[in-house]
Enzyme design. Structure first.
Site, PDB file in Angstrom:
ATOM      1  N   ARG A   1       0.799  -1.228   0.000  1.00 44.05           N
ATOM      2  CA  ARG A   1       0.000   0.000   0.000  1.00 44.05           C
ATOM      3  C   ARG A   1       0.831   1.277   0.000  1.00 44.05           C
ATOM      4  NH1 ARG A   1      -2.752  -3.935   1.612  1.00 44.05           N
ATOM      5  NH2 ARG A   1      -0.758  -4.494   2.482  1.00 44.05           N
ATOM      6  N   THR A   2       1.751   1.381   0.955  1.00 43.53           N
ATOM      7  CA  THR A   2       2.448   2.657   1.132  1.00 43.53           C
ATOM      8  C   THR A   2       3.315   2.959  -0.085  1.00 43.53           C
ATOM      9  OG1 THR A   2       2.507   2.046   3.462  1.00 43.53           O
ATOM     10  CG2 THR A   2       3.739   4.002   2.825  1.00 43.53           C
TER      11      THR A   2
ATOM     12  N   LYS B   1      27.274  -3.104  -1.760  1.00 47.30           N
ATOM     13  CA  LYS B   1      28.746  -3.016  -1.798  1.00 47.30           C
ATOM     14  C   LYS B   1      29.310  -2.391  -0.527  1.00 47.30           C
ATOM     15  CE  LYS B   1      28.112  -1.701  -6.564  1.00 47.30           C
ATOM     16  NZ  LYS B   1      28.136  -0.480  -7.363  1.00 47.30           N
TER      17      LYS B   1
ATOM     18  N   ARG C   1      10.903   4.125   3.733  1.00 47.22           N
ATOM     19  CA  ARG C   1      10.521   3.101   4.721  1.00 47.22           C
ATOM     20  C   ARG C   1      11.772   2.310   5.068  1.00 47.22           C
ATOM     21  NH1 ARG C   1       5.630  -1.187   4.861  1.00 47.22           N
ATOM     22  NH2 ARG C   1       4.552   0.752   5.345  1.00 47.22           N
TER      23      ARG C   1
ATOM     24  N   HIS D   1       4.431   5.726  11.640  1.00 47.98           N
ATOM     25  CA  HIS D   1       3.990   5.636  10.240  1.00 47.98           C
ATOM     26  C   HIS D   1       2.962   6.764  10.070  1.00 47.98           C
ATOM     27  CE1 HIS D   1       2.971   4.134   6.399  1.00 47.98           C
ATOM     28  NE2 HIS D   1       2.550   2.918   6.691  1.00 47.98           N
TER      29      HIS D   1
HETATM   30  N1   CP Z   1      -0.642  -0.303   5.805  1.00 52.83           N
HETATM   31  C1   CP Z   1       0.616  -0.439   5.286  1.00 52.83           C
HETATM   32  O1   CP Z   1       1.558   0.284   5.648  1.00 52.83           O
HETATM   33  O2   CP Z   1       0.723  -1.409   4.337  1.00 52.83           O
HETATM   34  P1   CP Z   1       2.064  -1.764   3.541  1.00 52.83           P
HETATM   35  O3   CP Z   1       3.021  -2.365   4.528  1.00 52.83           O
HETATM   36  O4   CP Z   1       1.626  -2.731   2.479  1.00 52.83           O
HETATM   37  O5   CP Z   1       2.618  -0.488   2.982  1.00 52.83           O
END
Ligand code: CP
Length: 308
Positions: free
Chosen positions: A60-61, A89, A110, A138
């Site tokens: 999703r993100t 490397k 992320r 998040h």
């Molecule tokens: N809700 C969420 O962060 O999903 P993903 O880990 O798929 O990005």
């Protein structure tokens, strides 16, 4: 006025109630449920580049940030497997950020390490958006959760919210608690098995533990009468020993006992904690919730670039 130009989006606690309301209002501009599709949105950030750097898996993100960037006219660079970059490397995290910032106007990151997005922001001289730093934060997930609640429940105050699953480890619950605590009259209930209660820092006088045998989930929620059932998977990666003992499932029977107006949220991905049979229920808003991430992320990219 846009006070977010050039700003990093690292933690939900960096935002006031007014900031959050401004971002949610801005996101409506990209939501066809509020505004007829506007082709001029494609020109908002034309010529700008987003670097989308994913050091751990995401559906999703990652995909919604990539889609959001392109929907407002941006170009896209980045990676979703650091092993295919020069990190393999031995290049350091800080050098990777320095290099990527030279090629982009905004960075979405992320990373499994708590604090990594903040570290990237210290190195980068372009806005950094935290797309999840391990168990820590998040913020764009929390913003899309808030957007969903406001859109469906028509308010962000005087709500009764049940966090169902693992309040100890699940960062989405921590974000929702922190954000909704900025609004008055909200009451929070952590419905969990013993041992997975909410950490101290995510509690206040409005927070209550409801420690149960999860076999009794349906009865517990029927008695609690929440407006929002916020469900999360048990994050097995953070649990030592046998995590299957914490398994539970929200089923058609659970849904039947909820108040008529109640909604069931989940950041997804789900594993077994939501029976797919409930997907057709009007109470199940989790796929709409994922879609709302697109509007929030379009708004945030445009705001930090100072294009709206
Ligand atoms: N809700 C969420 O962060 O999903 P993903 O880990 O798929 O990005």
């Amino acid at each position: 006025m846009n006070k977010f130009k050039g700003r990093d989006i690292i933690d939900i606690n960096d935002f006031t109630k007014e900031d959050l309301l401004f971002i949610l209002k801005t996101a409506r501009r990209f939501d066809p449920d509020y505004v007829k599709k506007d082709r001029s949105n494609y020109e908002i950030a034309q010529g700008k580049i987003a670097a989308v750097l994913f050091f751990e898996p995401s559906t999703r993100t990652q995909q919604s940030f990539s889609s959001a960037a392109q929907k407002i006219g941006m170009g896209l660079i980045g990676f979703n497997d650091p092993e295919l970059t020069s990190i393999h490397k031995g290049e350091s995290f800080a050098d990777t950020i320095r290099i990527m910032m030279a090629y982009a106007d905004v960075m979405v990151i992320r990373h499994p390490e708590p604090g990594s997005a903040r570290k990237a922001a210290e190195v980068a001289d372009i806005p950094v958006i935290n797309a999840g730093d391990g168990p820590n934060s998040h913020p764009t997930q929390t913003m899309l959760d808030m957007y969903t609640i406001l859109k469906v429940c028509k308010r962000l105050d005087n709500l009764k919210i049940a966090f169902v699953g693992d309040p100890l480890h699940y960062r989405a619950f921590h974000g929702q608690f922190s954000a909704l605590s900025k609004f008055s009259g909200n009451k929070f209930y952590g419905v969990s098995p013993k041992g997975l209660e909410m950490p101290e820092e995510f509690r206040n006088s409005s927070y209550h533990d409801v420690v149960i045998d999860m076999k009794n989930l349906d009865k517990t929620l029927t008695e609690l009468k929440p407006d929002i059932v916020s469900v999360g998977r048990i994050p097995k990666e953070y649990i030592k020993g046998d995590a299957t003992k914490y398994d539970f499932q929200v089923t058609v029977n659970t849904i039947k006992g909820l108040p008529r107006h109640a909604i069931v949220m989940h950041p997804l991905p789900r594993v077994n904690e939501l029976d797919p049979k409930i997907d057709v229920s009007p109470k199940a808003v989790y796929f709409k919730q994922a879609r709302n991430g697109l509007y929030i992320r379009e708004a945030l990219l445009a705001l930090v670039l100072g294009r709206i």
